[in-house]
Design an enzyme around this catalytic site. Structure first.
Site, PDB file in Angstrom:
ATOM      1  CD  GLU A  42      -2.997  -0.696  -0.059  1.00 52.76           C
ATOM      2  OE1 GLU A  42      -3.127   0.483  -0.460  1.00 52.76           O
ATOM      3  OE2 GLU A  42      -3.587  -1.639  -0.602  1.00 52.76           O
ATOM      4  CD  GLN A  47       1.558  11.028  -4.788  1.00 53.12           C
ATOM      5  OE1 GLN A  47       2.579  10.985  -4.100  1.00 53.12           O
ATOM      6  NE2 GLN A  47       0.964  12.164  -5.078  1.00 53.12           N
ATOM      7  CE1 TYR A  87       5.458  12.247  -5.121  1.00 51.13           C
ATOM      8  CE2 TYR A  87       5.701  10.287  -6.488  1.00 51.13           C
ATOM      9  CZ  TYR A  87       5.271  11.585  -6.319  1.00 51.13           C
ATOM     10  OH  TYR A  87       4.651  12.233  -7.365  1.00 51.13           O
ATOM     11  CB  CYS A 205     -20.275   3.066 -18.993  1.00 46.07           C
ATOM     12  SG  CYS A 205     -19.641   4.597 -18.249  1.00 46.07           S
ATOM     13  CB  CYS A 208     -19.539  -0.528 -15.290  1.00 46.39           C
ATOM     14  SG  CYS A 208     -19.753  -0.173 -13.532  1.00 46.39           S
TER      15      CYS A 208
END
Length: 373
Positions: A42, A47, A87, A205, A208
């Site tokens: 995680e 990012q 990071y 969509c 979905c």
């Protein structure tokens, strides 16, 4: 904003369970309930894209198989295994939190949500992810992919960062969770749907499972919800990196200090020359700043390479020059202040791979290695 009925929420859970069982990707951190491994994944995934994280995840756990092994390792070794992910504050906080677990929890990852949330570098989302994925707790999660999905399922208008919007998103994230078991699996499913189907632009969509329940789809507002983010304003900077080499073909490295970019990592001496109006001013400024920092004069020669990169709100043009220390009589170590300091060292090209370098430092090191072939 749409209000979901209990029946619709139950439909959502059923459809997501079926869809995820068929469409969910096989990822290494989904094959375990080990909270330590899930936590590492995680933090790495913040990012950073999944495809990039997978090899780093395996190498990191090979190097630090337990939270105690991570806690006992020196920070520099941790940063070396993190190098390339960027990071770096994430790695430092991961390391700091591992020491808390070692010292306060006897090396056992805590099972209590509040205790997890109290660890350095862990926020509400990460605490919820670990709690639900590892322990199947009924812990909601809201992150980049799920907040976009939830905003569309609620037909929420406004910036996702607004407090009122966030409150609605977190409430919905909690409402969809089953009362008994299955929260971890459902959280993974909605993250997957947001990542792979309910994408920022041109969402799929037609694929979905929640299409008939989605008010945003019903009103053809997918391009409007969530509201577009304001354009980021960048500041241009010009910097110079000096590739200072001694007679033994070693290069000068400097450890970035606390409060600086890439704190704790190593880099080639680097200076801001944005205000320079000409090439001469640029080189003079870099030479003067080197002298101020190291107490020695430096002579710049050929330009080795240019690197363009971005850091936070800056767009940086990094110009890299070969250089040597003047008046050293063949031994540039003598005039350099801090030559025995742990924050300034000379390093041969073949050993640069053993040093946790900044991202641009790694690119420079690769270039130097190519010159020696």
């Amino acid at each position: 904003m749409k209000t979901w009925t209990a029946e619709e929420l139950q439909q959502l859970r059923k459809r997501m369970k079926v869809w995820f069982s068929k469409q969910g990707r096989s990822l290494p951190w989904r094959e375990t309930h080990d909270p330590y491994a899930i936590w590492v994944s995680e933090i790495m995934l913040q990012q950073t894209q999944v495809a990039t994280v997978i090899p780093y995840f395996h190498r990191f756990l090979d190097a630090f198989p337990t939270v105690t092994a991570l806690a006992d390792a020196p920070e520099e070794r941790v940063l070396l295994h993190w190098a390339g992910l960027g990071y770096y504050r994430r790695a430092k906080q991961l390391h700091a939190a591992s020491k808390v677990i070692r010292d306060q929890w006897e090396g056992c990852f805590p099972r209590d949500y509040d205790a997890i949330l109290a660890l350095p570098g862990i926020g509400r989302y990460t605490a919820g992810a670990i709690s639900s994925f590892a322990y199947d707790m009924r812990a909601p999660i809201v992150e980049a992919n799920t907040q976009r999905l939830y905003a569309r399922l609620l037909r929420l208008r406004g910036q996702l960062t607004e407090r009122t919007i966030q409150n609605h998103l977190w409430k919905f994230a909690s409402d969809i969770l089953p009362e008994r078991s299955g929260s971890g699996r459902l959280n993974q499913a909605v993250m997957e749907l947001g990542s792979q189907v309910c994408t920022p632009k041109a969402p799929l969509c037609h694929e979905c499972p929640l299409q008939s329940l989605c008010p945003t789809y019903a009103h053809s507002e997918q391009s409007e919800i969530p509201s577009p983010k304001p354009s980021k304003v960048y500041e241009d900077k010009v910097e110079v990196a000096l590739l200072v080499r001694d007679e033994g073909c070693r290069y000068l490295l400097r450890r970035c200090q606390a409060g600086e970019r890439w704190a704790g990592l190593w880099d080639f001496p680097r200076f801001d020359v944005t205000s320079a109006q000409s090439e001469d001013e640029l080189m003079t400024s870099a030479s003067r700043q080197f002298s101020d920092r190291f107490g020695a004069s430096v002579c710049l020669s050929d330009e080795a390479m240019q690197i363009k990169h971005g850091v936070t709100r800056y767009r940086i043009s990094l110009r890299c020059f070969h250089a040597s220390v003047e008046g050293s009589n063949g031994n540039p170590l003598e005039p350099l202040r801090g030559e025995d300091s742990p924050d300034a060292v000379w390093c041969s090209v073949h050993r640069l791979t053993e040093v946790p370098l900044s991202s641009t430092g790694k690119r420079i090191a690769k270039h130097l290695a190519g010159l020696q072939r």
